[in-house]
Design a protein around this motif. Structure first.
Motif, PDB file in Angstrom:
ATOM      1  N   GLY A 162       0.737  -1.252   0.000  1.00 37.76           N
ATOM      2  CA  GLY A 162       0.000   0.000   0.000  1.00 37.76           C
ATOM      3  C   GLY A 162       0.764   1.298   0.000  1.00 37.76           C
ATOM      4  N   ILE A 163       2.083   1.272  -0.189  1.00 40.30           N
ATOM      5  CA  ILE A 163       2.825   2.528  -0.289  1.00 40.30           C
ATOM      6  C   ILE A 163       2.839   2.988  -1.749  1.00 40.30           C
ATOM      7  CG2 ILE A 163       5.043   3.683   0.036  1.00 40.30           C
ATOM      8  CD1 ILE A 163       3.695   2.916   2.646  1.00 40.30           C
ATOM      9  N   VAL A 164       2.517   4.269  -1.957  1.00 40.43           N
ATOM     10  CA  VAL A 164       2.632   4.914  -3.267  1.00 40.43           C
ATOM     11  C   VAL A 164       3.637   6.040  -3.114  1.00 40.43           C
ATOM     12  CG1 VAL A 164       1.430   6.230  -5.053  1.00 40.43           C
ATOM     13  CG2 VAL A 164       0.266   4.332  -3.894  1.00 40.43           C
ATOM     14  N   GLY A 165       4.638   6.080  -3.994  1.00 40.38           N
ATOM     15  CA  GLY A 165       5.687   7.057  -3.799  1.00 40.38           C
ATOM     16  C   GLY A 165       6.250   7.638  -5.074  1.00 40.38           C
ATOM     17  N   THR A 166       7.026   8.704  -4.889  1.00 37.23           N
ATOM     18  CA  THR A 166       7.749   9.340  -5.990  1.00 37.23           C
ATOM     19  C   THR A 166       9.213   9.512  -5.593  1.00 37.23           C
ATOM     20  OG1 THR A 166       7.355  11.595  -5.192  1.00 37.23           O
ATOM     21  CG2 THR A 166       5.707  10.658  -6.688  1.00 37.23           C
ATOM     22  N   VAL A 167      10.078   9.446  -6.588  1.00 38.05           N
ATOM     23  CA  VAL A 167      11.498   9.775  -6.417  1.00 38.05           C
ATOM     24  C   VAL A 167      11.803  10.919  -7.376  1.00 38.05           C
ATOM     25  CG1 VAL A 167      13.876   8.976  -6.550  1.00 38.05           C
ATOM     26  CG2 VAL A 167      12.061   7.386  -5.866  1.00 38.05           C
ATOM     27  N   ASP A 168      12.212  12.051  -6.829  1.00 39.86           N
ATOM     28  CA  ASP A 168      12.564  13.208  -7.650  1.00 39.86           C
ATOM     29  C   ASP A 168      13.812  12.870  -8.472  1.00 39.86           C
ATOM     30  OD1 ASP A 168      13.929  15.786  -8.364  1.00 39.86           O
ATOM     31  OD2 ASP A 168      12.183  16.630  -7.335  1.00 39.86           O
ATOM     32  N   ARG A 169      13.729  12.992  -9.769  1.00 38.36           N
ATOM     33  CA  ARG A 169      14.823  12.579 -10.633  1.00 38.36           C
ATOM     34  C   ARG A 169      16.016  13.524 -10.558  1.00 38.36           C
ATOM     35  NH1 ARG A 169      13.739   8.834 -15.603  1.00 38.36           N
ATOM     36  NH2 ARG A 169      15.670   8.122 -14.614  1.00 38.36           N
ATOM     37  N   ASP A 170      15.799  14.751 -10.063  1.00 37.47           N
ATOM     38  CA  ASP A 170      16.903  15.696  -9.919  1.00 37.47           C
ATOM     39  C   ASP A 170      17.564  15.611  -8.552  1.00 37.47           C
ATOM     40  OD1 ASP A 170      16.632  16.747 -12.490  1.00 37.47           O
ATOM     41  OD2 ASP A 170      15.137  18.210 -11.840  1.00 37.47           O
ATOM     42  N   THR A 171      16.753  15.479  -7.497  1.00 36.30           N
ATOM     43  CA  THR A 171      17.283  15.545  -6.134  1.00 36.30           C
ATOM     44  C   THR A 171      17.351  14.193  -5.434  1.00 36.30           C
ATOM     45  OG1 THR A 171      15.114  15.880  -5.107  1.00 36.30           O
ATOM     46  CG2 THR A 171      16.260  17.842  -5.937  1.00 36.30           C
ATOM     47  N   SER A 172      16.713  13.163  -5.988  1.00 34.02           N
ATOM     48  CA  SER A 172      16.606  11.823  -5.395  1.00 34.02           C
ATOM     49  C   SER A 172      15.735  11.818  -4.136  1.00 34.02           C
ATOM     50  CB  SER A 172      17.985  11.239  -5.048  1.00 34.02           C
ATOM     51  OG  SER A 172      18.789  11.138  -6.205  1.00 34.02           O
ATOM     52  N   GLU A 173      15.026  12.892  -3.867  1.00 34.28           N
ATOM     53  CA  GLU A 173      14.160  12.959  -2.697  1.00 34.28           C
ATOM     54  C   GLU A 173      12.946  12.053  -2.898  1.00 34.28           C
ATOM     55  OE1 GLU A 173      12.340  16.390   0.288  1.00 34.28           O
ATOM     56  OE2 GLU A 173      12.912  16.908  -1.777  1.00 34.28           O
ATOM     57  N   VAL A 174      12.584  11.327  -1.834  1.00 33.82           N
ATOM     58  CA  VAL A 174      11.473  10.375  -1.887  1.00 33.82           C
ATOM     59  C   VAL A 174      10.307  10.905  -1.070  1.00 33.82           C
ATOM     60  CG1 VAL A 174      10.744   8.013  -1.364  1.00 33.82           C
ATOM     61  CG2 VAL A 174      13.097   8.452  -2.122  1.00 33.82           C
ATOM     62  N   LYS A 175       9.105  10.854  -1.648  1.00 34.53           N
ATOM     63  CA  LYS A 175       7.876  11.248  -0.954  1.00 34.53           C
ATOM     64  C   LYS A 175       6.859  10.116  -1.121  1.00 34.53           C
ATOM     65  CE  LYS A 175       9.359  15.363   0.170  1.00 34.53           C
ATOM     66  NZ  LYS A 175       8.843  16.599  -0.447  1.00 34.53           N
ATOM     67  N   THR A 176       6.133   9.808  -0.050  1.00 33.61           N
ATOM     68  CA  THR A 176       5.187   8.686  -0.092  1.00 33.61           C
ATOM     69  C   THR A 176       3.896   9.012   0.627  1.00 33.61           C
ATOM     70  OG1 THR A 176       5.968   7.659   1.964  1.00 33.61           O
ATOM     71  CG2 THR A 176       7.105   7.029  -0.070  1.00 33.61           C
TER      72      THR A 176
ATOM     73  N   PRO B 133       2.654  12.334  -3.439  1.00 37.39           N
ATOM     74  CA  PRO B 133       1.520  11.799  -4.203  1.00 37.39           C
ATOM     75  C   PRO B 133       0.191  12.308  -3.653  1.00 37.39           C
ATOM     76  CG  PRO B 133       3.104  10.064  -3.714  1.00 37.39           C
ATOM     77  CD  PRO B 133       3.519  11.261  -2.905  1.00 37.39           C
ATOM     78  N   VAL B 134      -0.680  12.695  -4.562  1.00 37.39           N
ATOM     79  CA  VAL B 134      -2.012  13.201  -4.216  1.00 37.39           C
ATOM     80  C   VAL B 134      -3.051  12.327  -4.900  1.00 37.39           C
ATOM     81  CG1 VAL B 134      -3.616  15.137  -4.431  1.00 37.39           C
ATOM     82  CG2 VAL B 134      -1.188  15.568  -3.956  1.00 37.39           C
ATOM     83  N   ILE B 135      -4.078  11.941  -4.162  1.00 36.64           N
ATOM     84  CA  ILE B 135      -5.165  11.158  -4.748  1.00 36.64           C
ATOM     85  C   ILE B 135      -6.106  12.104  -5.482  1.00 36.64           C
ATOM     86  CG2 ILE B 135      -7.126   9.649  -4.280  1.00 36.64           C
ATOM     87  CD1 ILE B 135      -5.666   8.670  -1.780  1.00 36.64           C
ATOM     88  N   ASP B 136      -6.115  12.055  -6.811  1.00 35.46           N
ATOM     89  CA  ASP B 136      -7.033  12.872  -7.610  1.00 35.46           C
ATOM     90  C   ASP B 136      -8.456  12.353  -7.470  1.00 35.46           C
ATOM     91  OD1 ASP B 136      -4.879  14.386  -8.551  1.00 35.46           O
ATOM     92  OD2 ASP B 136      -4.578  13.072 -10.278  1.00 35.46           O
ATOM     93  N   TRP B 137      -8.599  11.044  -7.542  1.00 37.59           N
ATOM     94  CA  TRP B 137      -9.889  10.410  -7.287  1.00 37.59           C
ATOM     95  C   TRP B 137      -9.692   8.961  -6.879  1.00 37.59           C
ATOM     96  CZ3 TRP B 137     -10.295   6.371 -10.601  1.00 37.59           C
ATOM     97  CH2 TRP B 137      -9.834   6.500 -11.913  1.00 37.59           C
ATOM     98  N   ARG B 138     -10.684   8.422  -6.204  1.00 36.42           N
ATOM     99  CA  ARG B 138     -10.673   7.036  -5.745  1.00 36.42           C
ATOM    100  C   ARG B 138     -12.049   6.446  -5.997  1.00 36.42           C
ATOM    101  NH1 ARG B 138     -12.124   3.863  -1.166  1.00 36.42           N
ATOM    102  NH2 ARG B 138     -10.558   2.278  -0.609  1.00 36.42           N
TER     103      ARG B 138
END
Length: 516
Positions: free
Chosen positions: A237-251, A289-294
């Motif tokens: 259940g984790i949804v995440g992003t890795v910034d391609r410039d900074t390598s910062e991870v947000k979930t 990550p933002v839930i646009d719709w569910r």
């Protein structure tokens, strides 16, 4: 301890089956020889296949390899369609190659800019990235990946992580997640003659904490449409992003939900399906990550035979203004069409028979112009009754398989609404291989089987072409007999020169037309 015993049982059974297969070699054509096609007994082939299907082109992700070459599902929209032809049953031949002792297969298959095969070679305990000669199927280079943990409760057949899914980008870079919960970016160096790691992002601290030996798994990664972030999901259940410039991870966490399937990426966001709901995500200004719709769907009351969990077995299929998925409802599963803009349900339709319907495959499909607007079609593969855990046992995984394919169309009614209808249904017994649709020759390619009479282990295997317009079988190409040719879910891929490539339980096969 039980997992270790199970591994030994599997390997022992595999060895026994290999002996049994070798005893039948006199009855089976050599895998490198021309193969005489043999039609299935249940459906008579039609005289000629339909040629071409009207359709709108699938948008090309600007940072992925060309559509048809980039992933298990061919493109970022996950359509499982091709703008090339597959084999046309012209003096067909089957080539077979094995890459390890015991069970081994090729999962995801892609093609680089030189049309060389890039694939995940999967053995019991670990995966390897390989480059394969498309003509001989010989391995040209390999890149071993971290081993899987045999103590994990999902091991071996419930775990779809560890590079089962990968994508190939526009620079021939492979983007995948490994068994150590890291994203790796790897490229084959022609100058060095080997694979080299370009980047690695450790995501081990971002997975759901679990009590050992159970563990969360990073499933896959795909760049968004602008290549700003690498998106990833984990099994629990984790949804995440890795910034391609900074390598910062947000979930963010979808608490209590599983994300077992691969996901799709469009210009408008990232589409994921859990075992409870369908989602569209975007990233806010800081990359969270933002839930646009569910949109919740009917997840049913049980894990149906052939499914990995209690929920949809489909990868979201994007086309036109819609996204198509399957649910897990009782007494019948449904195909659902949702609006990409807000997730609202446009239409649903039940498929196959009550008590015996489910799919663990994506829905190959297309969109076309119609008199009242865009029209949509998807193909559904009924996998109900296929038991992966029985692959090495007498009668294999398919003893209680229901089988059948159907085509569902979504048609605008001219008044702002839609109707969905079943165009055709057949009884073709697809072995759970991910079907692929050629938009050029109008054929759906599936992998089918027939039980060998008076033999508790063996099946005969066929590449089967089904007419998209009618659902009739156009032809069958016999590939071989026994475990060397068996398949219970590895995807099919069409090659740039009209070949069909398919991982089997003991290697890889290529089916192609011969000399005319």
């Amino acid at each position: 301890m039980k997992s270790a015993i199970w591994i030994m049982i599997i390997l022992l059974l595999a060895s026994t089956l290999l002996v049994a297969c070798s005893d039948n070699e006199g009855e089976t054509p050599s895998p490198t020889s021309a193969i005489t096609p043999a039609p299935t007994a249940s459906i008579e082939p039609t005289e000629e296949p339909q040629i071409g299907i009207p359709h709108l082109p699938v948008p090309q992700h600007p940072f992925l390899a060309p559509n048809g070459k980039s992933s298990m599902h061919n493109d970022a929209y996950m359509t499982d369609t091709y703008e090339i032809s597959g084999p046309l049953n012209i003096n067909p031949e089957t080539i077979y190659q094995s890459y390890a002792e015991g069970p081994n297969t090729c999962a995801t298959i892609s093609f680089d800019s030189q049309n060389r095969i890039l694939a995940t070679a999967a053995a019991m305990l670990g995966y390897t990235i390989v480059m394969i000669d498309p003509d001989t199927l010989d391995i040209m280079a390999s890149y071993p990946l971290p081993p899987r943990d045999h103590r994990d409760p999902l091991f071996p057949y419930g775990d779809t992580s560890g590079a089962t899914y990968f994508v190939l980008d526009s620079q021939d870079h492979l983007l995948f997640t490994d068994a150590e919960n890291a994203i790796q970016i790897v490229k084959y160096s022609d100058e060095k003659g080997e694979f080299e790691q370009l980047q690695r992002y450790d995501l081990s601290e971002y997975v759901v904490p679990m009590e050992s030996p159970a563990s969360d798994h990073v499933q896959m990664t795909i760049p968004d449409w602008g290549n700003e972030y690498l998106w990833f999901s984990t099994r629990y259940g984790i949804v995440g992003t890795v910034d391609r410039d900074t390598s910062e991870v947000k979930t963010i966490e979808l608490k209590g939900e599983e994300l077992e399937n691969s996901f799709a990426v469009g210009e408008d966001g990232v589409y994921m399906i859990s075992d409870y709901a369908m989602y569209r995500f975007s990233a806010d200004e800081s990359g969270v990550p933002v839930i646009d719709w569910r949109t919740e769907y009917d997840r049913g009351t049980r894990i149906k035979p052939s499914n990995f969990n209690q929920g949809s077995g489909t990868t979201p299929q994007l086309f036109g203004e819609m996204v198509a998925i399957g649910d897990n409802a009782e007494p019948q599963m449904h195909v659902l069409f949702l609006k990409r803009s807000d997730g609202s349900e446009v239409c649903r339709i039940a498929v196959f028979d009550e008590g015996t319907s489910t799919t663990e495959n994506a829905l190959p499909g297309l969109v076309r112009e119609g008199p009242n607007g865009l029209e949509y079609s998807v193909i559904v593969d009924n996998n109900y009754g296929i038991l992966r855990d029985n692959i090495m046992l007498p009668d294999g995984s398919w003893k209680n398989h229901e089988g059948g394919l159907c085509r569902i169309d979504l048609i605008p009614d001219g008044n702002g609404g839609y109707t969905c209808e079943q165009v055709w249904r057949n009884s073709v017994e697809s072995s759970n291989v991910l079907p692929k649709l050629s938009l050029v020759d109008g054929l759906l390619y599936v992998y089918t089987y027939e039980k060998v009479p008076d033999n508790e282990y063996d099946y005969d295997w066929f590449l089967t072409a089904v007419d998209f317009e009618t659902g009739d079988v156009s032809f069958n190409i016999y590939t071989g007999r026994g475990m060397k040719y068996a398949n219970f879910g590895q995807p099919m891929s069409l090659g740039p020169d009209g070949e069909a490539y398919l991982g089997t339980m003991l290697g890889l096969i290529c089916v192609r037309d011969g000399i005319q």
